[in-house]
Design an enzyme around this catalytic site. Structure first.
Site, PDB file in Angstrom:
ATOM      1  N   ASP A  22      -7.104   9.930  -8.302  1.00  0.00           N
ATOM      2  CA  ASP A  22      -6.567   9.446  -7.010  1.00  0.00           C
ATOM      3  C   ASP A  22      -7.705   9.522  -6.160  1.00  0.00           C
ATOM      4  O   ASP A  22      -8.537  10.586  -6.164  1.00  0.00           O
ATOM      5  CB  ASP A  22      -5.369  10.326  -6.366  1.00  0.00           C
ATOM      6  CG  ASP A  22      -4.501   9.756  -5.550  1.00  0.00           C
ATOM      7  OD1 ASP A  22      -5.085   9.652  -4.789  1.00  0.00           O
ATOM      8  OD2 ASP A  22      -3.212   9.529  -5.766  1.00  0.00           O
TER       9      ASP A  22
ATOM     10  N   ASP B  82     -12.250   7.023  -7.361  1.00  0.00           N
ATOM     11  CA  ASP B  82     -11.731   5.533  -7.027  1.00  0.00           C
ATOM     12  C   ASP B  82     -11.658   4.839  -8.639  1.00  0.00           C
ATOM     13  O   ASP B  82     -12.319   4.774  -9.321  1.00  0.00           O
ATOM     14  CB  ASP B  82     -12.947   4.731  -6.092  1.00  0.00           C
ATOM     15  CG  ASP B  82     -12.507   3.335  -5.835  1.00  0.00           C
ATOM     16  OD1 ASP B  82     -11.472   2.942  -6.368  1.00  0.00           O
ATOM     17  OD2 ASP B  82     -13.231   2.833  -4.813  1.00  0.00           O
TER      18      ASP B  82
ATOM     19  N   THR C  46       6.015  -4.371  -8.467  1.00  0.00           N
ATOM     20  CA  THR C  46       7.162  -4.435  -7.491  1.00  0.00           C
ATOM     21  C   THR C  46       7.961  -5.786  -7.468  1.00  0.00           C
ATOM     22  O   THR C  46       7.564  -6.870  -7.928  1.00  0.00           O
ATOM     23  CB  THR C  46       6.773  -4.284  -5.859  1.00  0.00           C
ATOM     24  OG1 THR C  46       7.553  -4.432  -5.011  1.00  0.00           O
ATOM     25  CG2 THR C  46       5.455  -5.300  -5.932  1.00  0.00           C
ATOM     26  N   ASP C  47       9.252  -5.698  -7.045  1.00  0.00           N
ATOM     27  CA  ASP C  47       9.966  -6.825  -7.065  1.00  0.00           C
ATOM     28  C   ASP C  47       9.470  -7.752  -6.015  1.00  0.00           C
ATOM     29  O   ASP C  47      10.129  -8.872  -5.829  1.00  0.00           O
ATOM     30  CB  ASP C  47      11.452  -6.594  -6.983  1.00  0.00           C
ATOM     31  CG  ASP C  47      11.704  -5.648  -5.738  1.00  0.00           C
ATOM     32  OD1 ASP C  47      10.908  -5.174  -4.992  1.00  0.00           O
ATOM     33  OD2 ASP C  47      13.008  -5.352  -5.205  1.00  0.00           O
ATOM     34  N   GLU C  48       8.875  -7.214  -4.975  1.00  0.00           N
ATOM     35  CA  GLU C  48       8.372  -7.992  -3.867  1.00  0.00           C
ATOM     36  C   GLU C  48       7.651  -9.155  -4.335  1.00  0.00           C
ATOM     37  O   GLU C  48       7.139 -10.268  -3.398  1.00  0.00           O
ATOM     38  CB  GLU C  48       7.647  -7.205  -2.811  1.00  0.00           C
ATOM     39  CG  GLU C  48       8.444  -6.147  -2.106  1.00  0.00           C
ATOM     40  CD  GLU C  48       7.918  -5.448  -0.958  1.00  0.00           C
ATOM     41  OE1 GLU C  48       7.324  -5.936  -0.077  1.00  0.00           O
ATOM     42  OE2 GLU C  48       8.040  -4.172  -1.022  1.00  0.00           O
TER      43      GLU C  48
ATOM     44  N   SER D  15       2.459  -7.907  -1.117  1.00  0.00           N
ATOM     45  CA  SER D  15       3.028  -8.452  -2.307  1.00  0.00           C
ATOM     46  C   SER D  15       2.059  -9.552  -3.067  1.00  0.00           C
ATOM     47  O   SER D  15       2.117  -9.538  -4.258  1.00  0.00           O
ATOM     48  CB  SER D  15       4.479  -9.142  -1.872  1.00  0.00           C
ATOM     49  OG  SER D  15       4.444 -10.187  -1.050  1.00  0.00           O
TER      50      SER D  15
ATOM     51  N   LYS E  19      -0.312  -7.692  -5.218  1.00  0.00           N
ATOM     52  CA  LYS E  19       0.373  -7.211  -6.390  1.00  0.00           C
ATOM     53  C   LYS E  19       0.519  -8.228  -7.540  1.00  0.00           C
ATOM     54  O   LYS E  19       0.697  -8.297  -8.542  1.00  0.00           O
ATOM     55  CB  LYS E  19       1.703  -6.368  -6.038  1.00  0.00           C
ATOM     56  CG  LYS E  19       1.439  -4.904  -5.332  1.00  0.00           C
ATOM     57  CD  LYS E  19       0.779  -4.206  -6.211  1.00  0.00           C
ATOM     58  CE  LYS E  19       1.581  -3.543  -7.337  1.00  0.00           C
ATOM     59  NZ  LYS E  19       1.073  -2.386  -8.044  1.00  0.00           N
TER      60      LYS E  19
ATOM     61  N   ASN F 292      12.846  -1.098  -4.464  1.00  0.00           N
ATOM     62  CA  ASN F 292      12.530  -0.005  -3.639  1.00  0.00           C
ATOM     63  C   ASN F 292      13.078   1.255  -4.149  1.00  0.00           C
ATOM     64  O   ASN F 292      14.117   1.713  -4.463  1.00  0.00           O
ATOM     65  CB  ASN F 292      13.225  -0.194  -2.274  1.00  0.00           C
ATOM     66  CG  ASN F 292      12.600  -1.439  -1.385  1.00  0.00           C
ATOM     67  OD1 ASN F 292      12.600  -2.441  -2.058  1.00  0.00           O
ATOM     68  ND2 ASN F 292      12.058  -1.389  -0.384  1.00  0.00           N
TER      69      ASN F 292
ATOM     70  N   LYS G 256       7.180   5.292   5.369  1.00  0.00           N
ATOM     71  CA  LYS G 256       8.096   4.341   4.760  1.00  0.00           C
ATOM     72  C   LYS G 256       9.287   4.723   5.190  1.00  0.00           C
ATOM     73  O   LYS G 256       9.758   5.416   5.871  1.00  0.00           O
ATOM     74  CB  LYS G 256       8.173   4.758   2.951  1.00  0.00           C
ATOM     75  CG  LYS G 256       6.964   4.635   2.270  1.00  0.00           C
ATOM     76  CD  LYS G 256       6.631   3.071   2.242  1.00  0.00           C
ATOM     77  CE  LYS G 256       5.568   2.754   1.273  1.00  0.00           C
ATOM     78  NZ  LYS G 256       5.227   1.434   1.053  1.00  0.00           N
TER      79      LYS G 256
ATOM     80  N   ARG H 293       9.432  -8.003  11.989  1.00  0.00           N
ATOM     81  CA  ARG H 293       7.860  -8.316  11.713  1.00  0.00           C
ATOM     82  C   ARG H 293       7.742  -9.547  11.174  1.00  0.00           C
ATOM     83  O   ARG H 293       8.509 -10.175  10.552  1.00  0.00           O
ATOM     84  CB  ARG H 293       7.355  -6.930  10.922  1.00  0.00           C
ATOM     85  CG  ARG H 293       7.995  -7.248   9.357  1.00  0.00           C
ATOM     86  CD  ARG H 293       7.472  -6.192   8.735  1.00  0.00           C
ATOM     87  NE  ARG H 293       7.904  -6.273   7.327  1.00  0.00           N
ATOM     88  CZ  ARG H 293       8.295  -5.376   6.282  1.00  0.00           C
ATOM     89  NH1 ARG H 293       8.045  -3.932   6.734  1.00  0.00           N
ATOM     90  NH2 ARG H 293       8.784  -5.287   5.346  1.00  0.00           N
TER      91      ARG H 293
ATOM     92  N   GLY I  10       7.144 -12.659   8.672  1.00  0.00           N
ATOM     93  CA  GLY I  10       7.484 -12.802   7.200  1.00  0.00           C
ATOM     94  C   GLY I  10       8.225 -11.679   6.672  1.00  0.00           C
ATOM     95  O   GLY I  10       8.181 -11.442   5.214  1.00  0.00           O
TER      96      GLY I  10
END
Length: 336
Positions: free
Chosen positions: A33, A55, A121-123, A149, A152, A177, A187, A271, A273
């Site tokens: 991490d 990294d 992610t589902d985004e 998104s 990703k 989520n 978050k 915000r 979008g």
């Protein structure tokens, strides 16, 4: 089994480490991490994992960490920049970590012939209309809305290309989520909990009607294990728990749980979008791998989450002021 867990000091990754050590004590875990602002070494308190500060885009470091891994071991790739607001304000780190970092991990997995699982992610699918039964499936076309998104989506495409071109032994999962312990206070759910715990008023973008499909982090991580143990190589699995609720409904539940007036909410300019609705069809995961969520009562899961944050103020309090200052600046820009 040896596991290299990327982003293991973050929210989902640290919970994966703890769940793995509880349920699969023979697994040997190395966490790598970069310890950016969203990671917290305290999230790994009590874990037996080896923790490496580094990294994921450092190819030499990856070769060193994977030197003793064999074909039955795995990389579990959680590491990502993941906050939409941050990606709108400054997209560069999202490209560096989510795309470049994933590329270096894929190349390391290819060099060492190691199984790779990519958490997404589902985004990446964009959003769905409000008030419809439509849900995302594995074949839903990608239509990302934000720099986050999009980054990703790019990472997902890299994984699929390495599977097809190089025969990489890999799987992917796109999850809805997550909520639960150890999530950074920037978050949505932890921000509302900690604001209420400090006696403040929750704040919602727009009208608060945007819908998310919530899943407890432990259910997500059990799904990851189901894919690692029983998933078909080269496949994508969607992970969700039928937990659809609007942001306004989540805030109302939290106010009720914490003894606050559910109507004492401030609405701020939306915000850019902002996706309207996410919803996951996890039928493939359930039918093929026999996975089922345990946290099917959203209110009960939120009660457990509230209890964790109330008992761990020392974990989140140092970050709270900085987060609220950042949001104040974002709201100021949006109102112009």
């Amino acid at each position: 089994m040896r596991l290299l867990v990327t982003g293991g000091a973050g929210f989902i990754g640290s919970n994966f480490v703890h769940l793995t050590e509880r349920t699969r004590p023979d697994a040997r875990i190395t966490v790598v991490d970069a310890f950016t602002y969203a990671a917290n070494e305290a999230s790994l308190e009590g874990a037996a994992a080896t923790i490496v500060r580094g990294d994921i885009a450092d190819a030499a470091l990856l070769d060193e960490l994977l030197a003793d891994f064999g074909p039955d071991d795995a990389i579990v790739h959680f590491a990502a920049e993941s906050h939409n607001d941050n990606s709108i304000a400054g997209p560069s780190p999202f490209i560096d970590t989510n795309i470049r970092g994933t590329f270096e991990l894929l190349e390391a997995a290819r060099r060492h012939d190691i199984r790779f699982h990519h958490i997404s992610t589902d985004e990446v699918y964009g959003d769905l209309p409000l008030g419809t039964p439509e849900r995302f499936i594995e074949a839903t076309p990608y239509h990302p809305s934000s720099p986050y998104s999009a980054s990703k989506a790019g990472a997902d495409m890299l994984v699929r290309a390495w599977i097809r071109t190089y025969g990489l032994r890999a799987t992917l999962s796109n999850c809805s989520n997550n909520y639960g312990p150890r999530q950074h206070v920037e978050k949505f759910i932890p921000r509302q909990i900690t604001t209420l715990d400090d006696g403040g008023r929750p704040r919602l973008y727009g009208t608060g009607d945007n819908v998310r499909d919530w899943i407890h982090v432990d259910d997500h991580n059990e799904a990851v294990w189901a894919i690692l143990e029983r998933g078909r190589l080269g496949e994508t699995y969607l992970v969700g728990a039928d937990g659809e609720a609007s942001n306004r409904e989540i805030v109302r539940l939290l106010c009720e749980i914490m003894g606050h007036d559910p109507d004492a909410v401030d609405f701020v300019t939306d915000r850019p979008g902002h996706d309207r609705r996410y919803a996951i069809d996890a039928g493939k995961l359930q039918a093929e791998l026999g996975w089922e969520p345990r946290y099917t009562d959203l209110r009960a899961g939120l009660e457990q989450t509230v209890d964790w944050y109330r008992k761990h103020r020392e974990w989140w309090e140092p970050s709270k002021g900085v987060v609220e200052e950042k949001y104040a600046k974002i709201e100021e820009v949006l109102e112009r």
